[in-house]
Design a protein around this motif. Structure first.
Motif, PDB file in Angstrom:
ATOM      1  N   THR A  85       0.824  -1.207   0.000  1.00 20.68           N
ATOM      2  CA  THR A  85       0.000   0.000   0.000  1.00 20.68           C
ATOM      3  C   THR A  85       0.860   1.260   0.000  1.00 20.68           C
ATOM      4  OG1 THR A  85      -0.212  -0.116   2.411  1.00 20.68           O
ATOM      5  CG2 THR A  85      -1.971  -1.095   1.095  1.00 20.68           C
ATOM      6  N   ALA A  86       1.985   1.222   0.711  1.00 19.60           N
ATOM      7  CA  ALA A  86       2.873   2.389   0.722  1.00 19.60           C
ATOM      8  C   ALA A  86       3.456   2.640  -0.667  1.00 19.60           C
ATOM      9  CB  ALA A  86       3.995   2.181   1.738  1.00 19.60           C
ATOM     10  N   ILE A  87       3.897   1.581  -1.316  1.00 22.07           N
ATOM     11  CA  ILE A  87       4.459   1.728  -2.664  1.00 22.07           C
ATOM     12  C   ILE A  87       3.375   2.160  -3.650  1.00 22.07           C
ATOM     13  CG2 ILE A  87       5.481   0.464  -4.601  1.00 22.07           C
ATOM     14  CD1 ILE A  87       6.976  -1.215  -2.466  1.00 22.07           C
ATOM     15  N   GLY A  88       2.204   1.541  -3.542  1.00 19.98           N
ATOM     16  CA  GLY A  88       1.103   1.887  -4.448  1.00 19.98           C
ATOM     17  C   GLY A  88       0.659   3.327  -4.306  1.00 19.98           C
ATOM     18  N   MET A  89       0.530   3.796  -3.071  1.00 17.41           N
ATOM     19  CA  MET A  89       0.112   5.184  -2.868  1.00 17.41           C
ATOM     20  C   MET A  89       1.211   6.153  -3.304  1.00 17.41           C
ATOM     21  SD  MET A  89      -2.574   6.713  -2.023  1.00 17.41           S
ATOM     22  CE  MET A  89      -2.578   8.386  -2.599  1.00 17.41           C
ATOM     23  N   LEU A 132       3.385   5.636  -5.751  1.00 13.66           N
ATOM     24  CA  LEU A 132       3.338   5.686  -7.218  1.00 13.66           C
ATOM     25  C   LEU A 132       2.143   6.503  -7.712  1.00 13.66           C
ATOM     26  CD1 LEU A 132       4.304   2.011  -8.135  1.00 13.66           C
ATOM     27  CD2 LEU A 132       5.670   4.075  -8.495  1.00 13.66           C
ATOM     28  N   ALA A 133       1.009   6.332  -7.052  1.00 13.37           N
ATOM     29  CA  ALA A 133      -0.180   7.089  -7.457  1.00 13.37           C
ATOM     30  C   ALA A 133       0.022   8.583  -7.235  1.00 13.37           C
ATOM     31  CB  ALA A 133      -1.401   6.601  -6.684  1.00 13.37           C
ATOM     32  N   ALA A 134       0.603   8.942  -6.090  1.00 10.91           N
ATOM     33  CA  ALA A 134       0.840  10.358  -5.809  1.00 10.91           C
ATOM     34  C   ALA A 134       1.863  10.948  -6.780  1.00 10.91           C
ATOM     35  CB  ALA A 134       1.314  10.532  -4.377  1.00 10.91           C
ATOM     36  N   ALA A 135       2.892  10.179  -7.091  1.00 11.03           N
ATOM     37  CA  ALA A 135       3.900  10.667  -8.035  1.00 11.03           C
ATOM     38  C   ALA A 135       3.298  10.841  -9.428  1.00 11.03           C
ATOM     39  CB  ALA A 135       5.087   9.710  -8.089  1.00 11.03           C
ATOM     40  N   GLY A 136       2.513   9.873  -9.855  1.00  8.74           N
ATOM     41  CA  GLY A 136       1.882   9.973 -11.168  1.00  8.74           C
ATOM     42  C   GLY A 136       0.915  11.137 -11.259  1.00  8.74           C
ATOM     43  N   LEU A 181      -5.993   5.941  -2.887  1.00  8.63           N
ATOM     44  CA  LEU A 181      -6.025   5.963  -1.428  1.00  8.63           C
ATOM     45  C   LEU A 181      -7.098   5.029  -0.892  1.00  8.63           C
ATOM     46  CD1 LEU A 181      -5.124   7.180   1.279  1.00  8.63           C
ATOM     47  CD2 LEU A 181      -6.858   8.947   0.925  1.00  8.63           C
ATOM     48  N   VAL A 182      -8.264   5.018  -1.513  1.00  9.75           N
ATOM     49  CA  VAL A 182      -9.341   4.128  -1.073  1.00  9.75           C
ATOM     50  C   VAL A 182      -8.932   2.671  -1.226  1.00  9.75           C
ATOM     51  CG1 VAL A 182     -11.685   3.363  -1.635  1.00  9.75           C
ATOM     52  CG2 VAL A 182     -11.182   5.791  -1.463  1.00  9.75           C
ATOM     53  N   VAL A 183      -8.308   2.328  -2.344  1.00 14.13           N
ATOM     54  CA  VAL A 183      -7.852   0.954  -2.552  1.00 14.13           C
ATOM     55  C   VAL A 183      -6.806   0.571  -1.505  1.00 14.13           C
ATOM     56  CG1 VAL A 183      -6.580  -0.555  -4.133  1.00 14.13           C
ATOM     57  CG2 VAL A 183      -8.439   0.858  -4.989  1.00 14.13           C
ATOM     58  N   CYS A 184      -5.892   1.482  -1.222  1.00 10.32           N
ATOM     59  CA  CYS A 184      -4.867   1.208  -0.209  1.00 10.32           C
ATOM     60  C   CYS A 184      -5.489   1.032   1.169  1.00 10.32           C
ATOM     61  CB  CYS A 184      -3.826   2.324  -0.186  1.00 10.32           C
ATOM     62  SG  CYS A 184      -2.762   2.326  -1.635  1.00 10.32           S
ATOM     63  N   LEU A 185      -6.463   1.852   1.508  1.00  4.55           N
ATOM     64  CA  LEU A 185      -7.124   1.701   2.804  1.00  4.55           C
ATOM     65  C   LEU A 185      -7.916   0.396   2.888  1.00  4.55           C
ATOM     66  CD1 LEU A 185      -8.296   5.362   3.483  1.00  4.55           C
ATOM     67  CD2 LEU A 185      -6.425   4.110   4.580  1.00  4.55           C
TER      68      LEU A 185
END
Length: 113
Positions: free
Chosen positions: A40-44, A46-50, A95-99
């Motif tokens: 979740t940390a890596i996914g969020m 990457l999403a924030a960077a993108g 963020l919702v997916v990570c949560l």
């Protein structure tokens, strides 16, 4: 070419992280929680960077468009704000997916009781 590479890379990363995150047994619940936390940390991240890159490029294009044609500044601003809202919604979906991964996973219920 770059878009195709990023799509293939993102798909492979999601498949790799999902299989590792959900493959643990009940006995390895602590390891699964750690893996899910990292995923979740890596996914969020990457999403924030993108989303940050997308918003930056959109703002750059809007500024260039307004500088070239100041009369169209109003229409460009409206389109820019709408585009920024769509890009930001992608970060909120991530963020919702990570949560959901963090708090709705069966192993999280084992750990928290």
């Amino acid at each position: 070419m770059r878009k195709a590479f990023m799509t293939i890379f993102a798909t492979a990363a999601l498949l790799a992280l999902a299989s590792v995150a959900f493959a643990a047994d009940t006995a390895g619940a602590m390891g699964a929680i750690g893996t899910i936390s990292w995923a979740t940390a890596i996914g969020m991240g990457l999403a924030a960077a993108g989303c940050g890159l997308g918003q930056g490029l959109g703002l750059k294009a809007a500024c260039e468009g307004t500088a070239r044609n100041p009369e169209a500044g109003g229409k460009i601003t409206v389109t820019l704000i709408l585009g920024m809202a769509f890009i930001e919604s992608l970060a909120i979906y991530a963020l919702v997916v990570c949560l959901i991964l963090l708090f709705a996973h069966p192993f999280a219920k084992i750990i928290t009781g």
